[in-house]
Design a protein around this motif. Structure first.
Motif, PDB file in Angstrom:
ATOM      1  N   PHE A 124      56.310  39.995  63.177  1.00 24.64           N
ATOM      2  CA  PHE A 124      55.831  38.932  62.298  1.00 24.64           C
ATOM      3  C   PHE A 124      54.313  38.931  62.177  1.00 24.64           C
ATOM      4  N   GLN A 125      53.606  39.268  63.272  1.00 26.90           N
ATOM      5  CA  GLN A 125      52.152  39.280  63.236  1.00 26.90           C
ATOM      6  C   GLN A 125      51.622  40.294  62.219  1.00 26.90           C
ATOM      7  N   PHE A 126      52.329  41.408  62.061  1.00 27.63           N
ATOM      8  CA  PHE A 126      51.888  42.402  61.084  1.00 27.63           C
ATOM      9  C   PHE A 126      52.188  41.945  59.658  1.00 27.63           C
ATOM     10  N   LEU A 127      53.239  41.141  59.492  1.00 29.31           N
ATOM     11  CA  LEU A 127      53.474  40.544  58.180  1.00 29.31           C
ATOM     12  C   LEU A 127      52.334  39.590  57.829  1.00 29.31           C
ATOM     13  N   GLN A 128      51.898  38.811  58.811  1.00 25.11           N
ATOM     14  CA  GLN A 128      50.760  37.922  58.582  1.00 25.11           C
ATOM     15  C   GLN A 128      49.507  38.719  58.241  1.00 25.11           C
ATOM     16  N   LEU A 129      49.286  39.845  58.931  1.00 22.28           N
ATOM     17  CA  LEU A 129      48.138  40.701  58.626  1.00 22.28           C
ATOM     18  C   LEU A 129      48.231  41.240  57.197  1.00 22.28           C
ATOM     19  N   ALA A 130      49.423  41.675  56.803  1.00 21.88           N
ATOM     20  CA  ALA A 130      49.603  42.173  55.438  1.00 21.88           C
ATOM     21  C   ALA A 130      49.258  41.106  54.417  1.00 21.88           C
ATOM     22  N   ARG A 131      49.631  39.859  54.712  1.00 19.56           N
ATOM     23  CA  ARG A 131      49.340  38.766  53.781  1.00 19.56           C
ATOM     24  C   ARG A 131      47.849  38.455  53.717  1.00 19.56           C
ATOM     25  N   VAL A 132      47.167  38.586  54.857  1.00 17.22           N
ATOM     26  CA  VAL A 132      45.714  38.396  54.846  1.00 17.22           C
ATOM     27  C   VAL A 132      45.051  39.447  53.959  1.00 17.22           C
ATOM     28  N   LEU A 133      45.437  40.707  54.135  1.00 17.38           N
ATOM     29  CA  LEU A 133      44.870  41.785  53.324  1.00 17.38           C
ATOM     30  C   LEU A 133      45.220  41.599  51.850  1.00 17.38           C
ATOM     31  N   GLN A 134      46.433  41.159  51.600  1.00 19.00           N
ATOM     32  CA  GLN A 134      46.858  40.934  50.217  1.00 19.00           C
ATOM     33  C   GLN A 134      46.047  39.796  49.584  1.00 19.00           C
ATOM     34  N   GLY A 135      45.715  38.789  50.393  1.00 16.45           N
ATOM     35  CA  GLY A 135      44.892  37.697  49.886  1.00 16.45           C
ATOM     36  C   GLY A 135      43.490  38.157  49.529  1.00 16.45           C
ATOM     37  N   ILE A 136      42.906  39.014  50.356  1.00 15.67           N
ATOM     38  CA  ILE A 136      41.582  39.570  50.052  1.00 15.67           C
ATOM     39  C   ILE A 136      41.642  40.389  48.766  1.00 15.67           C
ATOM     40  N   ALA A 137      42.691  41.168  48.623  1.00 19.31           N
ATOM     41  CA  ALA A 137      42.864  41.971  47.415  1.00 19.31           C
ATOM     42  C   ALA A 137      42.994  41.094  46.179  1.00 19.31           C
ATOM     43  N   ALA A 138      43.803  40.049  46.287  1.00 20.96           N
ATOM     44  CA  ALA A 138      43.999  39.157  45.143  1.00 20.96           C
ATOM     45  C   ALA A 138      42.725  38.424  44.780  1.00 20.96           C
ATOM     46  N   CYS A 139      41.904  38.107  45.771  1.00 19.50           N
ATOM     47  CA  CYS A 139      40.662  37.394  45.476  1.00 19.50           C
ATOM     48  C   CYS A 139      39.715  38.289  44.686  1.00 19.50           C
ATOM     49  N   ALA A 140      39.723  39.586  44.958  1.00 18.67           N
ATOM     50  CA  ALA A 140      38.857  40.507  44.224  1.00 18.67           C
ATOM     51  C   ALA A 140      39.231  40.525  42.746  1.00 18.67           C
ATOM     52  N   THR A 141      40.524  40.610  42.446  1.00 21.51           N
ATOM     53  CA  THR A 141      40.938  40.621  41.047  1.00 21.51           C
ATOM     54  C   THR A 141      40.686  39.269  40.390  1.00 21.51           C
ATOM     55  N   SER A 142      40.847  38.187  41.151  1.00 25.07           N
ATOM     56  CA  SER A 142      40.611  36.852  40.605  1.00 25.07           C
ATOM     57  C   SER A 142      39.144  36.673  40.216  1.00 25.07           C
ATOM     58  N   ILE A 143      38.233  37.127  41.069  1.00 26.39           N
ATOM     59  CA  ILE A 143      36.807  37.032  40.774  1.00 26.39           C
ATOM     60  C   ILE A 143      36.480  37.776  39.490  1.00 26.39           C
ATOM     61  N   VAL A 144      37.030  38.963  39.346  1.00 25.16           N
ATOM     62  CA  VAL A 144      36.759  39.761  38.151  1.00 25.16           C
ATOM     63  C   VAL A 144      37.285  39.059  36.907  1.00 25.16           C
ATOM     64  N   VAL A 145      38.500  38.533  36.968  1.00 24.13           N
ATOM     65  CA  VAL A 145      39.097  37.886  35.804  1.00 24.13           C
ATOM     66  C   VAL A 145      38.264  36.694  35.348  1.00 24.13           C
TER      67      VAL A 145
END
Length: 401
Positions: free
Chosen positions: A92-113
């Motif tokens: 489960f901890q690695f799922l949480q890590l994946a979600r953290v990384l996914q959130g950083i990724a999504a924030c990059a696209t959100s800033i650009v948009v």
């Protein structure tokens, strides 16, 4: 440029809500597989939003320094890799890590948009385009839970993250070949990336802070509703995953209609008046939630309808509020739109995650957690707007190029 730019931005803006909504029906199953509590599985949503917010203050200045397109390519690539990680996790901890990384990724696209909209359009146009983008965002909650439920039934919950990865690969190709660079020539690009002087003018602007807090409250209201709804409706009320997806989708369809109607409302009422109207709708949503919980119920389905119906008003209020509030917050920062957008995103996302996390620490049931967040936030903002000496916080200002 608008005809060519808007469809590209629409394809990019889907990444964030897709990562939130597609696996909602699978949350009880995921909690069972990992042997974790409802609160722990809800943390995968909260961590995504939190990292999406914190990542903005790191990535926002990069969008001003290096341009919008390179940051978009980085964010989509990280989204692909983090989705792949979620597919193969066993802890489960690695799922949480994946979600953290996914959130950083999504924030990059959100800033650009959102920076690209501020780069390319006037304040009034920006509010309308933000509403169109929010309309696209709202399409995802209508479709993604049903799609996610079908994928999970056929292939298991991991297939929802595989779908995210596949969609992101298609967006990466479009962005690589079609996205123009929109960064204005007068953008401040020199000096250290993370010096206080870069953020201080933004945070010292009371107009920005007020509307950033307004966006934060709106996001917290939606996040509270979304994080509580699956466990409450599926586990507590005993409704099936597909029925939950249908009820959730109805709310989202109302949200879509409101988002595409919002530009007309904004044009007629103006930004500030639209925000006031939206806040009153959210107050009404909280009141309706209290009333429906008093009504007698003879079945889990009826109780689920009682729970979800007041959220229609929240969805309408959220759709009307986010466009003009975002435009008002960013209106004074044409020369540093990336940094201002980053600060807005940080306050909106991280603040919403923290508020939702605090509510989850209480013993409140899902309906009354919604009432607390919706009613408390909207009433506080409306009372602030009623104080004459604080008018400079929220009245519309002349546009700054």
């Amino acid at each position: 440029m608008s005809r060519k730019l808007l469809p590209i931005l629409m394809s990019m803006v889907v990444l964030s809500p897709l990562a939130i909504d597609i696996y909602l029906p699978s949350m009880p199953e995921m909690a069972a597989e990992f042997s974790v509590s409802d609160t722990q599985i809800q943390s995968t949503l909260v961590l995504f939003i939190l990292s999406m917010g914190i990542g903005q203050i790191l990535i926002g200045p990069l969008a001003d320094r290096f341009g919008r397109k390179p940051i978009a390519l980085f964010g989509i690539s990280l989204y692909i890799l983090s989705s792949l990680l979620a597919v193969y996790v066993s802890d489960f901890q690695f799922l949480q890590l994946a979600r953290v990384l996914q959130g950083i990724a999504a924030c990059a696209t959100s800033i650009v948009v959102f920076s690209a909209v501020r780069d390319s359009f006037s304040n009034q146009q920006s509010a309308q385009y933000y509403s169109y983008l929010n309309g696209v965002i709202c399409v995802i909650p209508a479709l993604a839970p049903t799609l996610g439920g079908l994928l999970a039934l056929q292939f298991g919950w991991r297939s929802t993250f595989m779908f995210m990865m596949a969609y992101a690969i298609m967006v990466l190709v479009v962005v690589a070949f079609k996205l123009p660079e929109t960064r204005p020539t007068n953008t401040i690009t020199n000096g250290p990336l993370y010096r206080w002087s870069r953020y201080q003018p933004v945070l010292a602007n009371s107009h920005f802070v007020f509307y950033a807090l307004t966006c934060m409250f709106a996001m917290a209201a939606i996040l509270t509703y979304v994080s509580y709804a699956p466990s409450w409706v599926i586990k507590h009320l005993g409704v099936s995953e597909m029925t939950f997806s249908t009820l959730f989708g109805i709310n989202a369809l109302i949200n879509i209609a409101a988002c595409f109607t919002a530009p007309k409302v904004i044009k007629k009422l103006g930004n500030r008046s639209t925000v006031v109207l939206a806040l009153w709708l959210i107050v009404d949503s909280a009141i309706a939630q209290v009333v429906t919980q008093i009504l007698p119920s003879s079945s889990g389905l009826l109780s689920a309808i009682y729970f979800m119906t007041p959220m229609l008003l929240l969805c309408i209020g959220f759709a009307l509020l986010l466009g003009p509030a975002t435009s008002m917050a960013l209106s004074g920062f044409g020369e540093r739109a990336g940094t201002a957008t980053a600060m807005l995103g940080c306050m909106q996302m991280s603040g919403a995650a923290l508020l939702t996390g605090l509510v989850q620490l209480t013993d409140l049931s899902a309906p009354y957690a919604n009432v607390l967040m919706l009613g408390g936030g909207a009433i506080t903002l409306l009372l602030t707007m009623a104080i004459p000496r604080l008018g400079h916080w929220h009245h519309e200002r002349l546009e700054v190029a």
